[in-house]
Write a protein that holds these residues in place. Structure first.
Motif, PDB file in Angstrom:
ATOM      1  N   ARG A   1       0.820  -1.211   0.000  1.00  0.00           N
ATOM      2  CA  ARG A   1       0.000   0.000   0.000  1.00  0.00           C
ATOM      3  C   ARG A   1       0.854   1.262   0.000  1.00  0.00           C
ATOM      4  NH1 ARG A   1      -4.053   0.991   4.960  1.00  0.00           N
ATOM      5  NH2 ARG A   1      -2.020   1.017   5.938  1.00  0.00           N
TER       6      ARG A   1
ATOM      7  N   THR B   1       1.020  -2.378  14.348  1.00  0.00           N
ATOM      8  CA  THR B   1       0.029  -1.825  15.286  1.00  0.00           C
ATOM      9  C   THR B   1      -1.057  -2.843  15.575  1.00  0.00           C
ATOM     10  OG1 THR B   1      -1.163  -0.873  13.417  1.00  0.00           O
ATOM     11  CG2 THR B   1       0.250   0.599  14.671  1.00  0.00           C
TER      12      THR B   1
ATOM     13  N   TRP C   1      -1.883  -8.689   3.238  1.00  0.00           N
ATOM     14  CA  TRP C   1      -3.044  -9.449   3.700  1.00  0.00           C
ATOM     15  C   TRP C   1      -3.538 -10.481   2.706  1.00  0.00           C
ATOM     16  CZ3 TRP C   1      -3.129  -8.704   8.611  1.00  0.00           C
ATOM     17  CH2 TRP C   1      -2.833  -7.451   9.138  1.00  0.00           C
TER      18      TRP C   1
ATOM     19  N   ARG D   1     -10.020  -9.410  15.378  1.00  0.00           N
ATOM     20  CA  ARG D   1     -10.583  -8.675  14.244  1.00  0.00           C
ATOM     21  C   ARG D   1     -10.086  -9.231  12.919  1.00  0.00           C
ATOM     22  NH1 ARG D   1      -9.696  -2.908  15.305  1.00  0.00           N
ATOM     23  NH2 ARG D   1     -10.985  -2.776  13.486  1.00  0.00           N
TER      24      ARG D   1
ATOM     25  N   ARG E   1      -1.013   5.588  11.779  1.00  0.00           N
ATOM     26  CA  ARG E   1      -1.056   4.391  12.623  1.00  0.00           C
ATOM     27  C   ARG E   1      -1.631   4.774  13.982  1.00  0.00           C
ATOM     28  NH1 ARG E   1       3.164   0.349  12.084  1.00  0.00           N
ATOM     29  NH2 ARG E   1       3.652   0.633  14.284  1.00  0.00           N
ATOM     30  N   VAL E   2      -2.650   4.051  14.399  1.00  0.00           N
ATOM     31  CA  VAL E   2      -3.161   4.227  15.754  1.00  0.00           C
ATOM     32  C   VAL E   2      -2.351   3.273  16.631  1.00  0.00           C
ATOM     33  CG1 VAL E   2      -5.178   4.141  17.245  1.00  0.00           C
ATOM     34  CG2 VAL E   2      -5.415   4.835  14.847  1.00  0.00           C
ATOM     35  N   GLU E   3      -1.383   3.842  17.352  1.00  0.00           N
ATOM     36  CA  GLU E   3      -0.431   3.007  18.088  1.00  0.00           C
ATOM     37  C   GLU E   3      -1.094   2.364  19.304  1.00  0.00           C
ATOM     38  OE1 GLU E   3       2.714   2.561  17.038  1.00  0.00           O
ATOM     39  OE2 GLU E   3       2.955   4.144  15.552  1.00  0.00           O
TER      40      GLU E   3
ATOM     41  N   TRP F   1      -7.081  -5.459   1.619  1.00  0.00           N
ATOM     42  CA  TRP F   1      -7.455  -4.687   2.800  1.00  0.00           C
ATOM     43  C   TRP F   1      -8.958  -4.691   3.006  1.00  0.00           C
ATOM     44  CZ3 TRP F   1      -4.117  -2.171   6.161  1.00  0.00           C
ATOM     45  CH2 TRP F   1      -2.762  -2.235   5.802  1.00  0.00           C
TER      46      TRP F   1
ATOM     47  N   PHE G   1     -10.883  -5.977   6.004  1.00  0.00           N
ATOM     48  CA  PHE G   1     -11.027  -5.226   7.257  1.00  0.00           C
ATOM     49  C   PHE G   1     -12.051  -4.110   7.081  1.00  0.00           C
ATOM     50  CE2 PHE G   1      -6.578  -6.696   7.613  1.00  0.00           C
ATOM     51  CZ  PHE G   1      -6.646  -7.337   8.828  1.00  0.00           C
ATOM     52  N   ASP G   2     -12.729  -3.793   8.154  1.00  0.00           N
ATOM     53  CA  ASP G   2     -13.536  -2.585   8.201  1.00  0.00           C
ATOM     54  C   ASP G   2     -12.570  -1.455   8.554  1.00  0.00           C
ATOM     55  OD1 ASP G   2     -15.115  -0.451   8.761  1.00  0.00           O
ATOM     56  OD2 ASP G   2     -16.089  -1.342  10.498  1.00  0.00           O
TER      57      ASP G   2
ATOM     58  N   HIS H   1     -13.774   1.929  10.846  1.00  0.00           N
ATOM     59  CA  HIS H   1     -14.023   1.973  12.291  1.00  0.00           C
ATOM     60  C   HIS H   1     -12.946   1.255  13.085  1.00  0.00           C
ATOM     61  CE1 HIS H   1     -18.044   2.385  10.390  1.00  0.00           C
ATOM     62  NE2 HIS H   1     -18.056   3.423  11.189  1.00  0.00           N
ATOM     63  N   ASN H   2     -12.330   1.973  13.986  1.00  0.00           N
ATOM     64  CA  ASN H   2     -11.389   1.384  14.952  1.00  0.00           C
ATOM     65  C   ASN H   2     -10.285   0.571  14.288  1.00  0.00           C
ATOM     66  OD1 ASN H   2     -12.832   2.394  17.237  1.00  0.00           O
ATOM     67  ND2 ASN H   2     -14.373   0.841  16.825  1.00  0.00           N
ATOM     68  N   PHE H   3      -9.933   0.939  13.086  1.00  0.00           N
ATOM     69  CA  PHE H   3      -8.870   0.201  12.407  1.00  0.00           C
ATOM     70  C   PHE H   3      -7.575   1.016  12.472  1.00  0.00           C
ATOM     71  CE2 PHE H   3      -6.441  -1.581   8.884  1.00  0.00           C
ATOM     72  CZ  PHE H   3      -6.498  -2.906   9.253  1.00  0.00           C
ATOM     73  N   PRO H   4      -6.495   0.379  12.937  1.00  0.00           N
ATOM     74  CA  PRO H   4      -5.320   1.182  13.330  1.00  0.00           C
ATOM     75  C   PRO H   4      -4.314   1.484  12.230  1.00  0.00           C
ATOM     76  CG  PRO H   4      -5.000  -1.087  14.008  1.00  0.00           C
ATOM     77  CD  PRO H   4      -6.362  -1.025  13.348  1.00  0.00           C
ATOM     78  N   GLU H   5      -4.512   0.978  11.014  1.00  0.00           N
ATOM     79  CA  GLU H   5      -3.515   1.222   9.964  1.00  0.00           C
ATOM     80  C   GLU H   5      -4.179   1.851   8.756  1.00  0.00           C
ATOM     81  OE1 GLU H   5      -1.012  -2.046   9.014  1.00  0.00           O
ATOM     82  OE2 GLU H   5      -0.342  -2.290  11.079  1.00  0.00           O
ATOM     83  N   LEU H   6      -3.893   3.103   8.523  1.00  0.00           N
ATOM     84  CA  LEU H   6      -4.575   3.827   7.458  1.00  0.00           C
ATOM     85  C   LEU H   6      -3.574   4.475   6.523  1.00  0.00           C
ATOM     86  CD1 LEU H   6      -7.123   5.566   9.815  1.00  0.00           C
ATOM     87  CD2 LEU H   6      -7.612   3.674   8.266  1.00  0.00           C
ATOM     88  N   ALA H   7      -3.959   4.546   5.276  1.00  0.00           N
ATOM     89  CA  ALA H   7      -3.139   5.263   4.303  1.00  0.00           C
ATOM     90  C   ALA H   7      -4.036   5.661   3.150  1.00  0.00           C
ATOM     91  CB  ALA H   7      -1.981   4.395   3.810  1.00  0.00           C
TER      92      ALA H   7
END
Lengths: 764, 764
Positions: free
Chosen positions: A219, A416, A431, A471, B201-203, B251, B254-255, B258-264
Motif C-alpha cells: 500500500r 500496530t 493481507w 478482528r 497508525r493508531v499506536e 485490505w 477489514f472494516d 471503524h477502529n482500524f489502526p492502519e490507514l493510508a
C-alpha cells in the motif's frame, strides 16, 4: 599448543559422514527460463540467491486497466515476462518469482538507437516506441546472467547482479543517436495512479539518484535507487506524463525537460544521450535501497565499486554454484539434474534481502531500523511457503531461516495490529490469502533448534498474540464457535482448517517451552477441524453461525464453497497435524483410501478448470490440483494407512508430470519457491507433511543418489538401489544400516549426518 | 588558583556598559493578532521563538481552485486566518508568518460535540460541518498562548507550544458525543491533489503517528507527526475522500472505517470519540518532525513529557520574555511598546527550527542528515529577509544567525544545482523571487565575525559558485552582457540590480579573505547596475539583448516593466552598495533629491494599486511602497546627500503610518519578519542600508530610550533627549560622548557596547 589442541578436538569430533560432495558445474543445469511460459510466473533475469535485485526483461507493461476496464491479462505478467511474447520493453530491477498476484517492476531501463522515442510502443507495433523485437535464439538465461539481442536497436543487452546492485552491459552499434531510457512510469501490475510520487536527482554527468513511491499491492511502498553510467552522458532530459495537475510553483523558470538535474512528479520518463562507436559497451549499475538514496549509493559502492561486468557475473555464478551445491544429486538423466537444480534455483530466490549493507532497513512502521545480528528479509508468501520451502531452509540453510524468523518477529514488533506477517513485502503487509502461517514457520524453526533458544519465548508470544487477533479474518468467531462461520467470513472452511493446523504448531511450541496452559488451549483449538467435518457426507463443509451446515454445497467447485484455491475434495484432506485422526474421522482406512484414490483418478470436466486460478490444465491430475498448494501434502497421506506404496506411486507420477525443464514446464505458479521445494523434497524421497512435527514422511526418491551438504559441516547421503522409472516402490529403507519400520524419517537423524539407503522395486 | 584567576579576569574584562536591562512583563505588549486582517498574513496562534510548531486557528480552508478555476481568495489565507471571518475550521500546526505565497497548514485538529460531522462546512453555514462560529470577544492571543470559545460546540479551546510540540487543551461540556477530528485533507494553499499521500497508525488508545506528504510550494514535502491524547478515546474511525482510485488489495477484508489502526491514502479525515463530563478538559499533544514518526515521538517525549498545559504555556512565555527582552525600550506611550514588541515578536518567528531534538533533519536531497554543531533552520524568505531581518539577528542573536548560515551552507552542499537557497522551506527549494540573497546574509555574517572564521572560505566558495550558476534566471546573459536582457528573462532590471548588489557582497567577502581575483571579478559585476540606467530619462530601464533600451516603458507601472514587486520609480533607487555613486549617476544631488522627494509626495491614481500584489492602500505613501521590500532602504538615502534631515522626517512619518497595534495594523505582508525588522531598526534610530557594509545609516529614533542586551553580555544604550512626536529631527548624536560627524554608525561600535545619545529637535 592451543591451536594444536583445537585441531585435535576438531578432528576428534569430525562426524562419520562429513565428506562434502564437491560437484562440477551445477549452474549449467539451472534454467531461469523454466516457468516463464503460461502460469509459472517466474522471471528469466539475473539475480543472486535471495538477492534484493532481480534484474529481468519485461515483455509487456500491462496495466490493470485497459480503456477503463479491468484487464485480465495483468495476471499473466506477475513476473513481467511471458515466453510467448515477441518484444522486450526494457529491463527492470525487482520481480517476484512465481506469485499469483503482483507488484514491483521498478526502474525500467532500456537502451535504444535512432530518434528518441519516450513511449514504450505496443507489442504489435514495437517500432512506434522504445521497445524492441527479440528472438529466443538470441537469448541466454543463466543464474546471475541474462543476455538478449535487441533487434530493433541492434544492441546486445547483458545483465548480471550482486545482492543489491543490478549491472547492465549494452553493446551498441556505431550511432550518433544512442540513448538509455529510464522509465519511472513502468511497473508490474500497474494501474492508473499506482505511482504515488517519483523523485530524481542528476548528481553529475554519470550518476543519478531518486525514488519511486507506489500504492499497489504494497500500500505504501518506496524504493530508492542510485544509477551509475560507465560513460558520461552527453545530454539528458525528461518528460512528465502525469495527467494530474502537478503544482509547478516557480519551477517554470527552468527548462525542466532538458539537462535539468532536479525532477519530481508522478509519471516521469528520463533519457540519457550518447554517441557510440561500433561495439562500444556502455555499462549501467543500478543499486537499490528501501532506506534512502544515500543507502543505495552505499550499497553501490560496497558491492560493485568497479566496472568489470565479467567479474560480477563470475561472482554471481560462484554464489549460485555454492547454493545449488547444498544438495548434490546423482542421476544418469540430464533432465533430472535440470529439474532438480532449476528447483533449487527457484527455491533460493525469495524471501529477498531487504536491508542495506550497513544493516539499515525500512520497517512496517515506515521508520528506518537497524538490524541487530540478523539479515532482514522481505517477500513472505507464507500461505505457500510454510509448507515445504521454510522446512527446506531448516534443512539446507538454518541460519538464513533463523534470520527470516527474526525478520518476521521484527515485523510483529512494528505492527500496530500486533500480528506476524501474513503476506508481507517491502515494509508492507498485503493481507493476501488466509491463516497465520508465520506460526508454522516460526514454530518449526524453534522446535528444530534453528532459532536461538533465547528467542523462543518471544516467538511464542508473537504467535499467541497473532492467533488471538479477533478482528482478523473470522478469528473472533473461530474463538467463540470453534469454527469460522461461512455466513460471517468467506472461505470459512479453509480458514478453520488452517487455523487449526497453525494452532497445533503453537501447542507444540508451548509444550517445548513448558507453557502448559498455552499448550492446552491451542491443542484444543487444533481439534477445530472436526467442527467443519460433516460426517453424514464425509466432507469438510461450510457451517453457518447457527451451527448448521450450509445447505448449498458442491464438493467439486472452488467457487464460493467455503474454500479458497481448492475444493472440498482437496481441502477435506487438510489435517496435516493429525492424518491418523482424519482417517479415523472419515470412517477408517476403508473409506479414506478410496476418497484419496479418487482424488488422483477421477475425471473432471473442463468447466471445472475455468474457475481455478493460477494453474494450467497440466497442473491438475484428476481432481488433485498440484498447481495450488492445499493438497501438496495429500500424496503422502497413504503413509497413515496400510498402503504407503500408493504414496510412492503418486509421488513418482506427479514429479515428471508437474516439472519439466522447459519454459512451460511448471504446472502452476511457482509461488516463491513452494512448488520447487516440493520437488526437491519429493525427489529426495521425503516430505514435511506437517511443519512443526519432528518427522518427514517417506515417499519415493526420484534421484539415483544424493548428498546433502549440511550447514553444520556434516553430510546426509541418500543411496538408491535398483532405481529406475518403473521401480517406483520402496522395497526397503535403511538409515545408517538400520531398517526403517515406519515410513517416516526424523529431522534430527538427517541433520546429525548419516546415510539413508533405499532399495527400489517395480511392485509394491 | 586557576579558578580565582579566571574570576579575576572576567571581572577585569567586564565592559563599561554591561548593565543588562531586566524589564517587567514585555509579553503583554506583543500582540499576535496584529497583521491578521487584510494583507499582513500573520497568524494569531501559539509558537515559541523560531519554533518548529506554529499552532494556530484556521478560519478557512480555501482551495487554490474553486469549481475548476483559480480562486484569488487563496492568497488571503497564506496564514490560514483572516480576522474578518466568523468561523474557525480547526487548529493546524504549521504556518508561515507574513508570506505572500503559501503552503503548510498541517494536521488540522478540531474538537466538536454532537453528531459526528466529518466535512468542514462553509463559512455561511458552519452548522453543516465541523467548523464553529466564534467571536473576537472570546478570543485571546498572546505569545505562546491562544484561546477561543467555539460557540457551536460550546468548547473552550486553548493552545500553547514548545519548539516541536503543539499542545491543545479543550474544555468540553457534558456530552455523550464529544469528538476530536484530525483532518489530513486540510492544508493552506490547497488545491486538488496537493496531498500526495498520508499515512496514519493508531499506536494505542491514546497515541497516533503518521505523515502527510504534499506537492505544493514545496514540491516534495513530508511532515511527520505523533499525536497523544490525555484521555483514551472510546472509539475512532476515518473516511477516505480521495477521488483517485486507491488500490485496496486485500485490505477490504477489514472494516477500515471503524477502529482500524492502519490507514493510508490521499485524502483522510479521522475522528476520535469521547464521552465528557461538564468542564472536562481533554488535552492533545502534537509533535512534529521532518524526519520520521520515530523522530516526532522522540521530540514529544523530550519536550513535553507530561500534561501540564499551564507549565508549557509558562515556559513558552518565559522564552518570549527573554526573546523580547533583547531590546528594552522606553516610551511613555503604550502604543510604542505594543508596536515595538509586536515587531520583536514577528521578527522572531522565522526561519523556523527544522531539526529533531537529536539533531537529525531532512536535507534538500531528501536524505536524513545529522546537524553537527548547529541547529538546522528552514523557511528562508531571503529576498525579503536579507535586508534587515538577518542584519537584526547579527546584532541581537549572532549565534542563531551563524546557525542559519550553516543551514544555508548545508542546503548548498545538498544541491545538485550547486546553489545556495533562494527561497527554501522544509527540505525544498521553491525558487520564489529573484536574486541570490543568501549571499548578502552570509557575507554580512562572515564580515561581522558572526560566522566562525574556519567557515569563511567555504562560505565564499558557495557564494561564488551560486553566482556562477548560468542556468539560473538570466545569470548566463548577465555574465555575458553585464545585465539581464528583458527579452530573454523577465523582471530583468530588478534581477540586474539585485545581482549587482549581491556581487558587491561577494567582493567584500573575497577582499576580507584576501582573494583578490574574486574580489576584482565581483567588484566589476557590482557595477552592473550602471548598465540598466538610462541616463536620458534618469531611470533604471529594461534593456534588450541587442543592447538597446526597450521602447515600451512606464515608470509607474509594476506590470511587465522589467521589475518585480516594484516600479521603476522605486527600483531606480536600488543601489544600496553605492548610494553615492547612484546620486552622481542620476545627475548629482540636485536631480537626485527631487526624485527621492517625489517618491513620498506624488499622488498616484487608484488603478495603480490594483496591480500591486500583497499590499493594501495603507501600505503606500505617495509612490513609496513600504508594503513591498525594494524601497525599504529608500528613506535612508538622503544620508548620502546634504539633507539627511529628510531621512529623519520620512522615517518618523513611515513608522506610525505603517505599523499600528491592531489586526489591520500592518501595511503589507510582514514577510517572515522583514517588515518588523525594519520597524525595530528604524525606531531605534538606525538601519542597515547595505548588509555587508560595516555601517548602519542613522535615522530618527522613535523610542524615548532603549537598551540592547547583546549576546556577548554587553549592552548598547540609546538615549533620546527632547523626544516627542514633533521632534523628529536629530539635532545631535553622540556615541560614547563623541559627537558623530556623519549620519552613520559602525556595527563594531554597537557590539562592543556603549551609549548613543540623540538630541532631538522640531526643526532640521
Amino acid at each position: 599448543m592451543k591451536r594444536l589442541t583445537l585441531t585435535t578436538l576438531l578432528l576428534a569430533s569430525l562426524p562419520a559422514f562429513a565428506q562434502k560432495a564437491t560437484p562440477d558445474n551445477l549452474v549449467q543445469y539451472a534454467h531461469p527460463l523454466v516457468g516463464t511460459a503460461k502460469m509459472g510466473h517466474t522471471y528469466p533475469g539475473a539475480t543472486v540467491p535471495f538477492g534484493m535485485v532481480q534484474l529481468s526483461p519485461d515483455t509487456d507493461t500491462i496495466s490493470y486497466e485497459q480503456n477503463g476496464k479491468y484487464n485480465p491479462k495483468v495476471y499473466e505478467y506477475c513476473a513481467g515476462y511471458q515466453y510467448a511474447d515477441k518484444t522486450i520493453v526494457g529491463f527492470s530491477h525487482t520481480h517476484f518469482s512465481g506469485t499469483g498476484h503482483s507488484d514491483l517492476g521498478d526502474f525500467l531501463v532500456m537502451p535504444t538507437t535512432g530518434p528518441l522515442q519516450l513511449n514504450p510502443g505496443t507489442a504489435d507495433q514495437p517500432e512506434k516506441g522504445f521497445r524492441s523485437r527479440f528472438s529466443h535464439q538470441n537469448e541466454v538465461a543463466e543464474p546471475a546472467y541474462y543476455r538478449v539481442k535487441l533487434d530493433d536497436h541492434n544492441i546486445l543487452a547483458e545483465l548480471t547482479a550482486s545482492n543489491r546492485v543490478g549491472m547492465h552491459q549494452y553493446t551498441f552499434p556505431q550511432s550518433e543517436q544512442a540513448h538509455i531510457i529510464l522509465d519511472l512510469t513502468a511497473g508490474i501490475y500497474n494501474y492508473p495512479d499506482k505511482n504515488v510520487w517519483t523523485f530524481v536527482r542528476v548528481e553529475n554527468d554519470s550518476l543519478i539518484t531518486g525514488y519511486r513511491q507506489t500504492n499497489g499491492w504494497a500500500r505504501t511502498r518506496v524504493e530508492y535507487f542510485a544509477m551509475a553510467f560507465s560513460k558520461p552522458f552527453a545530454s539528458y532530459g525528461s518528460r512528465n506524463y502525469s495527467k494530474r495537475q502537478v503544482y509547478r510553483g516557480f519551477w517554470g523558470r527552468f527548462d525542466q525537460a532538458h539537462n535539468f538535474p532536479e525532477l519530481a512528479g508522478e509519471q516521469l520518463r528520463l533519457y540519457f544521450d550518447f554517441k557510440t562507436t561500433a561495439n562500444e559497451k556502455i555499462k549501467v549499475k543500478m543499486a537499490l535501497s528501501g532506506v534512502s538514496t544515500e543507502g543505495a549509493l552505499r550499497n553501490l559502492r560496497a558491492e560493485i565499486p568497479g566496472w568489470d561486468f565479467e567479474a560480477v557475473k563470475r561472482q554471481g555464478q560462484a554464489q549460485w554454484q555454492e547454493q545449488l551445491g547444498k544438495v548434490v544429486i546423482e542421476s544418469p538423466k540430464k533432465v533430472d539434474k535440470e529439474n532438480f537444480y532449476t528447483a533449487m534455483y527457484h527455491a533460493a530466490l525469495s524471501p529477498t534481502t531487504y536491508m542495506d549493507v550497513d544493516g539499515q532497513y525500512r520497517g512496517l512502521d515506515q521508520n528506518i531500523h537497524q538490524a541487530k545480528g540478523f539479515t532482514n528479509y522481505t517477500t513472505f508468501s507464507l500461505w505457500d511457503t510454510y509448507r515445504a520451502l521454510h522446512p527446506l531452509f531448516n534443512l539446507l540453510e538454518p541460519q538464513r531461516n533463523a534470520d527470516m524468523v527474526q525478520s518476521m518477529l521484527a515485523h510483529y514488533d512494528q505492527s500496530t495490529l500486533h500480528m506476524l506477517p501474513i503476506w508481507s513485502h517491502y515494509a508492507n503487509e498485503n493481507w493476501c490469502m488466509i491463516g497465520y502461517h508465520s506460526v508454522p514457520v516460526i514454530a518449526d524453526a524453534v522446535l528444530k533448534g534453528v532459532v536461538p533458544a533465547d528467542q523462543a519465548q518471544r516467538a511464542l508470544d508473537a504467535c499467541v498474540t497473532t492467533a488471538h487477533q479477533q478482528r482478523y479474518d473470522g478469528i473472533g468467531y473461530y474463538e467463540q464457535l470453534g469454527y469460522v462461520p461461512e455466513d460471517k467470513s468467506g472461505s470459512s472452511v479453509s480458514k478453520t482448517l488452517e487455523y487449526a493446523f497453525d494452532d497445533w504448531c503453537i501447542a507444540q511450541l508451548a509444550k517445548k517451552l513448558g507453557k502448559n496452559d498455552i499448550a492446552a488451549e491451542f491443542s484444543k483449538r487444533a481439534q477445530n477441524w472436526q467442527n467443519v467435518y460433516d460426517s453424514r457426507i464425509g466432507f469438510m463443509r461450510p457451517r453457518l453461525a447457527d451451527g448448521s451446515f450450509r445447505q448449498r454445497f458442491d464438493v467439486l467447485s472452488t467457487n464460493d464453497q467455503g474454500f479458497i484455491e481448492g475444493n472440498a475434495w482437496n481441502y477435506s484432506l487438510y489435517v496435516p497435524q493429525d492424518p491418523a485422526g482424519l482417517v479415523a474421522k472419515m470412517g477408517g482406512e476403508k473409506k479414506f483410501v478410496p476418497h484419496l484414490d479418487s482424488l488422483f483418478t477421477m475425471h473432471l470436466p473442463d468447466e471445472f478448470f475455468a474457475e481455478t486460478e493460477d494453474i494450467t490444465r497440466d497442473g491438475i491430475i484428476g481432481n488433485y490440483v498440484h498447481g495450488n498448494e492445499p493438497a501438496h501434502h495429500a500424496a503422502y497421506l497413504y503413509n497413515w494407512t496400510s498402503q504407503p506404496y500408493k504414496t510412492q506411486a503418486r509421488v513418482r507420477m506427479i514429479l515428471p508430470k508437474m516439472y519439466r525443464p522447459t519454459p512451460d514446464g511448471l504446472g502452476g505458479n511457482d509461488d516463491c519457491g513452494q512448488m520447487s521445494a516440493w520437488y526437491i523434497f519429493s525427489s529426495l524421497g521425503f516430505y514435511p507433511v506437517a511443519p512443526g512435527s519432528p518427522e518427514y514422511a517417506l515417499g519415493s526418491p526420484a534421484v539415483y543418489g544424493a548428498t546433502i551438504n549440511l550447514e553444520n559441516g556434516k553430510t546426509f547421503r541418500i543411496k538408491v538401489k535398483s532405481q529406475s522409472d518403473k521401480n517406483v516402490y520402496v522395497k526397503e529403507a535403511r538409515l545408517n544400516g538400520q531398517k526403517l519400520t515406519r515410513p517416516f524419517l526424523a529431522y534430527d537423524d538427517v541433520v546429525k549426518g548419516g546415510e539413508l539407503v533405499f532399495t527400489m522395486a517395480g511392485k509394491p
